[in-house]
Design a protein around this motif. Structure first.
Motif, PDB file in Angstrom:
ATOM      1  N   THR A   1     -70.611  56.473  31.242  1.00  0.00           N
ATOM      2  CA  THR A   1     -69.345  56.655  31.960  1.00  0.00           C
ATOM      3  C   THR A   1     -68.667  57.955  31.562  1.00  0.00           C
ATOM      4  O   THR A   1     -68.108  58.668  32.405  1.00  0.00           O
ATOM      5  N   GLN A   2     -68.717  58.304  30.296  1.00  0.00           N
ATOM      6  CA  GLN A   2     -68.100  59.536  29.827  1.00  0.00           C
ATOM      7  C   GLN A   2     -68.806  60.769  30.376  1.00  0.00           C
ATOM      8  O   GLN A   2     -68.164  61.792  30.634  1.00  0.00           O
TER       9      GLN A   2
ATOM     10  N   PHE B   1     -67.749  60.890  34.356  1.00  0.00           N
ATOM     11  CA  PHE B   1     -66.345  61.183  34.685  1.00  0.00           C
ATOM     12  C   PHE B   1     -65.794  62.089  33.660  1.00  0.00           C
ATOM     13  O   PHE B   1     -65.092  62.329  33.034  1.00  0.00           O
TER      14      PHE B   1
ATOM     15  N   GLY C   1     -69.153  50.772  29.929  1.00  0.00           N
ATOM     16  CA  GLY C   1     -67.742  50.412  29.813  1.00  0.00           C
ATOM     17  C   GLY C   1     -66.836  51.612  30.017  1.00  0.00           C
ATOM     18  O   GLY C   1     -67.287  52.745  30.251  1.00  0.00           O
ATOM     19  N   GLN C   2     -65.554  51.400  29.897  1.00  0.00           N
ATOM     20  CA  GLN C   2     -64.578  52.456  30.127  1.00  0.00           C
ATOM     21  C   GLN C   2     -64.793  53.640  29.177  1.00  0.00           C
ATOM     22  O   GLN C   2     -64.602  54.787  29.551  1.00  0.00           O
ATOM     23  N   GLN C   3     -65.190  53.358  27.946  1.00  0.00           N
ATOM     24  CA  GLN C   3     -65.476  54.410  26.976  1.00  0.00           C
ATOM     25  C   GLN C   3     -66.978  54.556  26.737  1.00  0.00           C
ATOM     26  O   GLN C   3     -67.400  55.111  25.731  1.00  0.00           O
ATOM     27  N   GLY C   4     -67.798  54.027  27.640  1.00  0.00           N
ATOM     28  CA  GLY C   4     -69.248  54.044  27.480  1.00  0.00           C
ATOM     29  C   GLY C   4     -69.847  55.429  27.594  1.00  0.00           C
ATOM     30  O   GLY C   4     -69.260  56.342  28.177  1.00  0.00           O
TER      31      GLY C   4
ATOM     32  N   ARG D   1     -73.759  46.682  27.779  1.00  0.00           N
ATOM     33  CA  ARG D   1     -72.964  47.095  28.936  1.00  0.00           C
ATOM     34  C   ARG D   1     -71.731  47.877  28.495  1.00  0.00           C
ATOM     35  O   ARG D   1     -71.386  48.893  29.076  1.00  0.00           O
ATOM     36  N   GLU D   2     -71.085  47.393  27.459  1.00  0.00           N
ATOM     37  CA  GLU D   2     -69.871  48.069  26.992  1.00  0.00           C
ATOM     38  C   GLU D   2     -70.189  49.435  26.389  1.00  0.00           C
ATOM     39  O   GLU D   2     -69.454  50.394  26.600  1.00  0.00           O
TER      40      GLU D   2
ATOM     41  N   HIS E   1     -75.764  54.576  37.076  1.00  0.00           N
ATOM     42  CA  HIS E   1     -74.666  53.771  36.523  1.00  0.00           C
ATOM     43  C   HIS E   1     -74.521  52.464  37.298  1.00  0.00           C
ATOM     44  O   HIS E   1     -74.410  51.382  36.717  1.00  0.00           O
TER      45      HIS E   1
END
Length: 99
Positions: free
Chosen positions: A95-96, A99, A89-92, A84-85, A12
Motif C-alpha cells: 500500500t505504501q 500510494f 493494510g493502511q500502513q502495509g 494482510r495487514e 494489490h
C-alpha cells in the motif's frame, strides 16, 4: 519498471481478494468443526475443503489438537490476518508503494 508500477494496484486487489477468500474458507472450516458429522467431500463443501485441507494437514503435523480441538484453522486465520495487514493494510508495504 513503469509496467510494474502500473500493475501494482491490480496485484494489490488480487492479493486482497485471495487472502480474503482464504480467510473466509478457514472461518467456515472453524464453524464446520462444530458439526463433525458433516461430510466435507460431498455437496458444495469441497469448495471449502479442497483449498484448505492440504495446508491444515501440514499444520496438524506441527500443532497437535489441544484438548481434542483442532486449532489449526484458527492459526491460519491469524497468520492470514497478519500477512494482510503487513502487505495490504493502511500502513502495509504494498500500500505504501502504491500510494
Amino acid at each position: 519498471m513503469p509496467l510494474l508500477m502500473k500493475s501494482l494496484p491490480t496485484l494489490h486487489f488480487l492479493m486482497g481478494f485471495f487472502i480474503g477468500s482464504l480467510t473466509l474458507a478457514f472461518l467456515l472450516r472453524i464453524i464446520l468443526t462444530w458439526y463433525p458429522k458433516v461430510d466435507l467431500r460431498n455437496g458444495l463443501w469441497p469448495i471449502i475443503f479442497l483449498p484448505t485441507e492440504p495446508v491444515l494437514v501440514a499444520t496438524r503435523k506441527i500443532v497437535a489438537p489441544i484438548g481434542g480441538v483442532d486449532v489449526t484453522p484458527i492459526i491460519w486465520v491469524g497468520l492470514l490476518s497478519l500477512f494482510r495487514e503487513l502487505f495490504l493494510g493502511q500502513q502495509g508495504l504494498l500500500t505504501q508503494i502504491i500510494f
